[in-house]
Design a protein around this motif. Structure first.
Motif, PDB file in Angstrom:
ATOM      1  N   LEU A   1       0.846  -1.201   0.000  1.00 44.46           N
ATOM      2  CA  LEU A   1       0.000   0.000   0.000  1.00 44.46           C
ATOM      3  C   LEU A   1       0.876   1.243   0.000  1.00 44.46           C
ATOM      4  O   LEU A   1       1.934   1.270   0.629  1.00 44.46           O
ATOM      5  N   VAL A   2       0.421   2.267  -0.724  1.00 42.01           N
ATOM      6  CA  VAL A   2       1.138   3.545  -0.751  1.00 42.01           C
ATOM      7  C   VAL A   2       0.684   4.375   0.457  1.00 42.01           C
ATOM      8  O   VAL A   2      -0.513   4.521   0.688  1.00 42.01           O
ATOM      9  N   ASN A   3       1.626   4.883   1.192  1.00 35.32           N
ATOM     10  CA  ASN A   3       1.304   5.696   2.374  1.00 35.32           C
ATOM     11  C   ASN A   3       0.635   7.011   1.949  1.00 35.32           C
ATOM     12  O   ASN A   3       1.275   7.843   1.312  1.00 35.32           O
ATOM     13  N   PRO A   4      -0.640   7.211   2.300  1.00 34.38           N
ATOM     14  CA  PRO A   4      -1.345   8.431   1.857  1.00 34.38           C
ATOM     15  C   PRO A   4      -1.204   9.590   2.834  1.00 34.38           C
ATOM     16  O   PRO A   4      -1.821  10.625   2.654  1.00 34.38           O
ATOM     17  N   MET A   5      -0.396   9.410   3.875  1.00 36.38           N
ATOM     18  CA  MET A   5      -0.365  10.414   4.947  1.00 36.38           C
ATOM     19  C   MET A   5       0.841  11.344   4.853  1.00 36.38           C
ATOM     20  O   MET A   5       1.786  11.074   4.132  1.00 36.38           O
TER      21      MET A   5
END
Lengths: 511, 91
Positions: free
Chosen positions: B3-7
């Motif tokens: 998963l790509v870190n969206p934060m």
């Protein structure tokens, strides 16, 4: 913080050995810790009390001698124990049973709590309600939550760099449910699409801009909104890849100083940024502008509004359980996006009024309260419909408050038709609303409520023979958009947050 | 699965807070009014109490131009030199 029923992590000096214990986290310069210690001394006469000091050995020794402390007090130099137990505030008291299970977890000073702990341990009360000390006192933030980087001056925020870092990756363990993982790690309370590397890649291919380019820094924590981060949030919201061309200018608009997202995101007020979409992009990407326009009617509206909200949360840090302090909130914080029903409008749409060409597309942001409905099914004239809307406008902010806010009027197509039929242009309608929105002077009876303090600045006018204070500063304080379904004679009024240069101003960006 | 870190991944940069004051006597205390209605009422009283009961040497009064935005640098600059700043949120 450890919660009830959880097993406390062991540390040297304390092990679950069949005997209950009270573990207390303290700071040596915290007045509330100092206040609490003597009561714990009393408890320590008959049960095991273990103190954990978050300060140096020397400071802890001095503190123990001064108070004095009559129970063992160990230091936690790297704050490893504090991190594991994670109390937000000190003093923090944990009552553990003989198996090391947390039976109580309390923060700050509270005589009732201290007595309840004593009672749980079969002991008499330790805190006399009339001993001269306050019955309650809040504590200090736990040392492990204080700023991590040590230095005399904080490094300035890099607000001008245009290249951001590459987003890190989370590797999920085999069998880990990505939806549950996501709920724990990021996003709000609703499920989102897991932002897998593959999906984000697909989203990025739809944008010609370098994934590392910083589009804006999102207040209030000023997280870098790189194209890649925007794409990850767009995936989570369920956007189609083509939505990137709307989302990029929308993020630019959100970071426009005039919108003052910093304040909008942290206020106790209801405001949330409402997106208004105009122009051909509505048809190209399927934005809906007819019945249920504020609802869950179309993927484009719902996902664009939701992507913005997730960006504000994940990159701006405006967590609804933290920095975002809205007292009552706004359902629009899940998603708040409408499109103008330009086809059913007798007037020029919002973006044309603001100087854009009809064949241009725009996104507009307006910090808005939730919509309040105006029903007017019997008036047959422009003035009749507009008077009903004016009455709703008078309730914006609070009834007797004037001048310091704006309003967005979303006029339903049936109302718009009735108004235009009497020859009213959009400009005329706005002028009429401005002139006919006012609060009777007789309402200001000297009781000092909200809105009465600024009366000296209010302008007097006569509305239908009644002396009133003008509700709005200028006709331009009222914005008009036509939207909604063609059946039902309804409109909506949306109050703003504090406006003008000292508050939040509406911004419009071309797509 | 990756998963790509969206934060926000920026590491917060912050200064260590100064040591807490052990006494207010003889100190210079700044009172920052964020310019909400009623803030001055609270701060006037606080100023009197600080002087009467705690022997504060001097009180600096500052005011943000608007409560909706962070304090501008010039306001922060004028707070420099105070031993402690008390910020009033009011309504």
């Amino acid at each position: 913080m450890l919660v009830l029923g959880e097993r406390a992590p062991g540390f040297d000096g304390w092990l679950a050995d069949g005997q209950p214990a009270v573990v207390v986290f303290l700071e040596t310069d915290c007045p509330t810790c100092r206040l609490t210690a003597p009561y714990l001394n009393r408890l320590a006469q008959s049960v095991r009390v273990i103190g954990v000091s978050q300060d140096s050995e020397a400071a802890t020794r001095e503190f123990a001698a001064q108070v004095p402390v009559a129970f063992p007090l160990r230091v936690d130099p790297e704050l490893m124990v504090s991190r594991a137990w994670d109390p937000p505030i000190v003093p923090a008291l944990f009552l553990l049973d003989g198996d090391g299970i947390v039976r109580r977890a309390e923060i700050g000073f509270d005589k009732d709590v201290l007595n309840a702990i004593a009672n749980d341990l079969g002991q008499p009360p330790v805190a006399d309600p009339f001993d001269g000390a306050p019955s309650r006192k809040p504590g200090c933030s736990s040392r492990h939550l204080e700023p991590a980087v040590i230095g005399e001056e904080a490094a300035a925020l890099n607000v001008h760099g245009s290249r951001g870092g590459k987003a890190s990756r989370f590797e999920l363990a085999e069998g880990e449910d990505e939806y549950e993982y996501r709920l724990r790690m990021f996003g709000d309370a609703l499920p989102v699409v897991p932002p897998t590397a593959q999906r984000v890649e697909r989203m990025l291919r739809a944008s010609p801009i370098d994934p590392r380019e910083v589009i804006g820094r999102i207040p209030p924590c000023y997280g870098e909104a790189t194209v890649e981060k925007i794409a990850a949030n767009a995936v989570m919201a369920g956007c189609v890849p083509e939505m990137m061309r709307v989302l990029i200018p929308l993020v630019r608009a959100a970071c426009d100083e005039r919108l003052n997202l910093h304040g909008v995101q942290a206020t106790t007020h209801f405001a949330a940024p409402l997106v208004i979409v105009n122009g051909p992009v509505r048809d190209e990407l399927g934005f809906w502008s007819r019945q249920n326009v504020f609802s869950n009617v179309a993927r484009a509206n719902s996902t664009l509004g939701r992507a913005l909200q997730l960006i504000l949360l994940n990159l701006g840090g405006a967590r609804p359980d933290g920095i975002d302090m809205s007292a009552l909130g706004n359902p629009g914080k899940f998603s708040y996006c409408i499109a103008e029903n330009e086809e059913a409008s007798p007037w020029e749409p919002l973006h044309v009024e603001l100087g854009f060409r009809p064949d241009q597309s725009t996104v507009t942001l307006f910090a808005a309260e939730p919509p309040r409905g105006v029903s007017e099914h019997t008036a047959r004239s422009a003035k009749g419909v507009l008077r009903a809307i004016a009455r709703a406008l008078e309730t914006v902010w609070s009834y007797r408050s004037c001048l310091t806010f704006e309003a967005l009027v979303v006029i339903g197509p049936e109302h718009a038709r009735t108004i235009a039929h009497d020859g009213f242009s959009k400009h005329d309608a706005r002028q009429f609303l401005f002139e006919n929105s006012g609060i009777p002077v007789s309402e200001y009876d000297g009781d000092g409520g909200e809105g009465t303090q600024l009366v000296a600045q209010y302008q007097e006018t006569i509305i239908e023979g009644v002396r009133c204070y003008q509700k709005f500063r200028a006709p331009e304080s009222i914005r008009i958009v036509v939207s909604g379904g063609t059946a039902g004679k309804f409109s909506a009024v949306l109050g703003s947050w504090a406006t003008g240069a000292r508050g939040s101003q509406m911004v419009t960006y071309p797509v | 699965m990756t998963l790509v870190n969206p934060m926000n991944e920026a590491i917060p940069q912050a200064a260590l807070p100064p040591p807490r004051l052990t006494s207010l006597a003889g100190r210079r205390i700044a009172l920052l009014d964020i310019s909400k209605p009623g803030g001055d009422v609270f701060l006037d009283r606080l100023e009197a109490l600080l002087k009467e009961r705690h022997g504060v040497a001097s009180v600096i009064r500052e005011r943000k131009p608007t409560f909706t935005k962070p304090a501008p640098p010039e306001v922060i600059e004028r707070l420099r030199g105070a031993d402690a700043v008390i910020e009033a949120l009011a309504d």
